[in-house]
Scaffold this motif. Structure first.
Motif, mmCIF file in Angstrom:
data_model
loop_
_atom_site.group_PDB
_atom_site.id
_atom_site.type_symbol
_atom_site.label_atom_id
_atom_site.label_comp_id
_atom_site.label_asym_id
_atom_site.label_seq_id
_atom_site.Cartn_x
_atom_site.Cartn_y
_atom_site.Cartn_z
ATOM 1 N N TRP A 53 -42.100 25.943 64.299
ATOM 2 C CA TRP A 53 -42.484 26.437 65.619
ATOM 3 C C TRP A 53 -42.451 25.303 66.636
ATOM 4 O O TRP A 53 -42.661 24.136 66.280
ATOM 5 C CB TRP A 53 -43.893 27.017 65.573
ATOM 6 N N PRO A 54 -42.228 25.610 67.903
ATOM 7 C CA PRO A 54 -42.361 24.579 68.948
ATOM 8 C C PRO A 54 -43.784 24.019 68.961
ATOM 9 O O PRO A 54 -44.728 24.676 68.501
ATOM 10 C CB PRO A 54 -42.055 25.348 70.236
ATOM 11 N N PRO A 55 -43.963 22.818 69.500
ATOM 12 C CA PRO A 55 -45.279 22.176 69.438
ATOM 13 C C PRO A 55 -46.372 22.894 70.204
ATOM 14 O O PRO A 55 -47.555 22.668 69.949
ATOM 15 C CB PRO A 55 -45.018 20.774 70.023
ATOM 16 N N TRP A 56 -46.015 23.767 71.156
ATOM 17 C CA TRP A 56 -47.049 24.470 71.928
ATOM 18 C C TRP A 56 -47.530 25.749 71.237
ATOM 19 O O TRP A 56 -48.354 26.464 71.772
ATOM 20 C CB TRP A 56 -46.535 24.801 73.330
ATOM 21 N N ILE A 57 -46.996 26.021 70.063
ATOM 22 C CA ILE A 57 -47.438 27.183 69.283
ATOM 23 C C ILE A 57 -48.218 26.677 68.078
ATOM 24 O O ILE A 57 -47.737 25.845 67.308
ATOM 25 C CB ILE A 57 -46.242 28.041 68.833
ATOM 26 N N ARG A 58 -49.432 27.168 67.951
ATOM 27 C CA ARG A 58 -50.277 26.776 66.824
ATOM 28 C C ARG A 58 -50.368 27.907 65.819
ATOM 29 O O ARG A 58 -50.437 29.085 66.194
ATOM 30 C CB ARG A 58 -51.683 26.407 67.293
ATOM 31 N N VAL A 59 -50.388 27.568 64.559
ATOM 32 C CA VAL A 59 -50.563 28.539 63.486
ATOM 33 C C VAL A 59 -51.864 28.233 62.770
ATOM 34 O O VAL A 59 -52.122 27.088 62.385
ATOM 35 C CB VAL A 59 -49.384 28.492 62.489
ATOM 36 N N VAL A 60 -52.701 29.247 62.640
ATOM 37 C CA VAL A 60 -53.920 29.127 61.834
ATOM 38 C C VAL A 60 -53.831 30.175 60.737
ATOM 39 O O VAL A 60 -53.223 31.239 60.902
ATOM 40 C CB VAL A 60 -55.195 29.319 62.685
ATOM 41 N N ARG A 61 -54.440 29.875 59.607
ATOM 42 C CA ARG A 61 -54.278 30.726 58.436
ATOM 43 C C ARG A 61 -55.623 31.089 57.822
ATOM 44 O O ARG A 61 -56.579 30.327 57.896
ATOM 45 C CB ARG A 61 -53.398 30.036 57.394
ATOM 46 N N GLN A 62 -55.636 32.278 57.217
ATOM 47 C CA GLN A 62 -56.780 32.705 56.423
ATOM 48 C C GLN A 62 -56.265 33.510 55.238
ATOM 49 O O GLN A 62 -55.134 34.008 55.243
ATOM 50 C CB GLN A 62 -57.732 33.558 57.260
ATOM 51 N N ASP A 63 -57.092 33.628 54.214
ATOM 52 C CA ASP A 63 -56.779 34.586 53.164
ATOM 53 C C ASP A 63 -56.774 35.984 53.770
ATOM 54 O O ASP A 63 -57.445 36.239 54.777
ATOM 55 C CB ASP A 63 -57.820 34.506 52.042
ATOM 56 N N HIS A 64 -56.059 36.894 53.143
ATOM 57 C CA HIS A 64 -55.934 38.229 53.717
ATOM 58 C C HIS A 64 -57.286 38.948 53.743
ATOM 59 O O HIS A 64 -57.889 39.200 52.702
ATOM 60 C CB HIS A 64 -54.921 39.054 52.934
ATOM 61 N N VAL A 65 -57.748 39.247 54.965
ATOM 62 C CA VAL A 65 -58.982 39.997 55.166
ATOM 63 C C VAL A 65 -58.703 41.236 56.006
ATOM 64 O O VAL A 65 -59.192 42.328 55.720
ATOM 65 C CB VAL A 65 -60.068 39.134 55.852
ATOM 66 N N GLY A 66 -57.909 41.068 57.048
ATOM 67 C CA GLY A 66 -57.615 42.193 57.928
ATOM 68 C C GLY A 66 -57.523 41.743 59.365
ATOM 69 O O GLY A 66 -57.797 40.592 59.724
ATOM 70 N N ILE A 67 -57.181 42.697 60.224
ATOM 71 C CA ILE A 67 -56.838 42.360 61.594
ATOM 72 C C ILE A 67 -58.045 41.910 62.409
ATOM 73 O O ILE A 67 -57.931 41.028 63.270
ATOM 74 C CB ILE A 67 -56.116 43.551 62.255
ATOM 75 N N ALA A 68 -59.224 42.489 62.179
ATOM 76 C CA ALA A 68 -60.399 42.090 62.959
ATOM 77 C C ALA A 68 -60.743 40.632 62.687
ATOM 78 O O ALA A 68 -60.988 39.855 63.617
ATOM 79 C CB ALA A 68 -61.586 42.995 62.626
ATOM 80 N N ALA A 69 -60.766 40.251 61.417
ATOM 81 C CA ALA A 69 -61.075 38.866 61.068
ATOM 82 C C ALA A 69 -60.015 37.906 61.590
ATOM 83 O O ALA A 69 -60.325 36.796 62.052
ATOM 84 C CB ALA A 69 -61.218 38.731 59.551
ATOM 85 N N ALA A 70 -58.744 38.313 61.517
ATOM 86 C CA ALA A 70 -57.669 37.449 62.008
ATOM 87 C C ALA A 70 -57.790 37.217 63.511
ATOM 88 O O ALA A 70 -57.648 36.091 64.001
ATOM 89 C CB ALA A 70 -56.314 38.060 61.657
ATOM 90 N N ARG A 71 -58.065 38.287 64.247
ATOM 91 C CA ARG A 71 -58.203 38.134 65.692
ATOM 92 C C ARG A 71 -59.435 37.311 66.052
ATOM 93 O O ARG A 71 -59.404 36.515 66.998
ATOM 94 C CB ARG A 71 -58.252 39.507 66.350
ATOM 95 N N ASN A 72 -60.515 37.486 65.327
ATOM 96 C CA ASN A 72 -61.707 36.667 65.591
ATOM 97 C C ASN A 72 -61.426 35.199 65.317
ATOM 98 O O ASN A 72 -61.890 34.318 66.065
ATOM 99 C CB ASN A 72 -62.874 37.152 64.738
#
Length: 303
Positions: A53-72
């Motif tokens: 990804w370009p440097p201005w895009i950040r990726v954060v990761r979690q184990d699969h929980v669901g969309i609410a947790a990912a958005r939080n």
């Protein structure tokens, strides 16, 4: 000429394939761009977020929980004052961002959302939604040039001031997919805060007949029951539970939800209520709880 808005766009992704990169390209190609894009990988196994990804895009990761947790998770990691939650299978209009930010400048306590076009047929456009069934399913409202208050902002594209969102606890701690936007809409209404459609902002959303992963019907059903227990008055709660009881996963789902600490959460909502749920239902779900002919083999598709 491209200009930048003080926005963090949060893209949550689970098994999205090439759609994540395509959505990022669309957002980055718009005339008004966010200062930050956060891609939240919700435990994908298809490599959709494992790109250069370009440097201005950040990726954060979690184990699969669901969309609410990912958005939080994305909201907590965001560094800009405005958050736009955007599904990772969207194409945005070049001018989509400016009207959302302008509305939040005028109404900083609001949830705001754009006009959303069907990716299969852009002639079908909705802006905001209202609840239409006892399982808390919703229907898009027809596009009008006036915009204004709506019953809920579907989570496929939802903008909010970050500090206000986090101060209210973000999305409810749901698992899997579904109902996080409905629960937030009910909570936001009860706080006395507006939910506003912004038809000058346009997003094309690829609605999918089937998601690219197995649907966890029990998790979805638990989210329905959690929302109902927290918000619905007696007759509507009974109608919702009756509709839920027709699903095979109901006994396990209701047992799990009743074991959770929902009573203190219910009490806190009552203590801070500025507008009643009854008033919400009269305005935004006037016929929803008379519609009890539910096919137990069907449930709303997750985003």
């Amino acid at each position: 000429m491209t200009c930048f808005a003080p926005v963090s766009v949060v893209l949550s992704a689970f098994e999205e394939g090439d759609s994540v990169a395509e959505t990022v390209v669309s957002v980055q190609s718009a005339t008004v761009r966010p200062r930050e894009i956060l891609v939240v990988d919700d435990g994908s196994t298809d490599g959709c977020c494992a790109r250069t990804w370009p440097p201005w895009i950040r990726v954060v990761r979690q184990d699969h929980v669901g969309i609410a947790a990912a958005r939080n998770l994305g909201a907590r990691a965001a560094q800009q004052p405005v958050i736009v939650f955007l599904d990772a299978h969207c194409t945005v209009d070049p001018q989509w961002l400016a009207p959302l930010v302008a509305m939040l400048d005028r109404e900083p306590d609001a949830l705001v959302g754009p006009a959303v076009c069907d990716g299969e047929d852009p002639r079908f456009v909705g802006c905001g939604a209202e609840i239409v069934g006892p399982l808390l399913t919703y229907r898009w409202r027809p596009l009008t040039s006036a915009g204004g208050e709506v019953g809920l902002i579907p989570g496929g594209c939802l903008a909010v001031i970050r500090d206000r969102f986090l101060a209210q606890g973000g999305f409810a701690p749901f698992t899997g997919y579904g109902l996080e936007d409905v629960e937030l809409a009910l909570r936001w209404w009860r706080l006395g805060r507006p939910q506003l459609g912004v038809p000058d902002s346009v997003v094309l959303h690829r609605f999918r007949r089937l998601p690219p992963y197995p649907v966890d019907h029990q998790a979805w059903l638990q989210n329905v029951l959690r929302t109902a227990l927290l918000h619905l008055p007696g007759p509507c709660l009974r109608a919702c539970v009756l509709a839920c009881s027709r699903f095979p996963a109901f006994p396990t789902a209701v047992s799990a939800v009743l074991a959770e600490p929902w009573v203190p959460a219910h009490s806190r909502l009552l203590a801070t209520e500025a507008r009643t749920v009854t008033a919400y239902l009269e305005r935004w779900a006037p016929s929803a709880f008379g519609m009890l002919s539910v096919d137990p083999l069907q449930c709303p598709d997750p985003p």
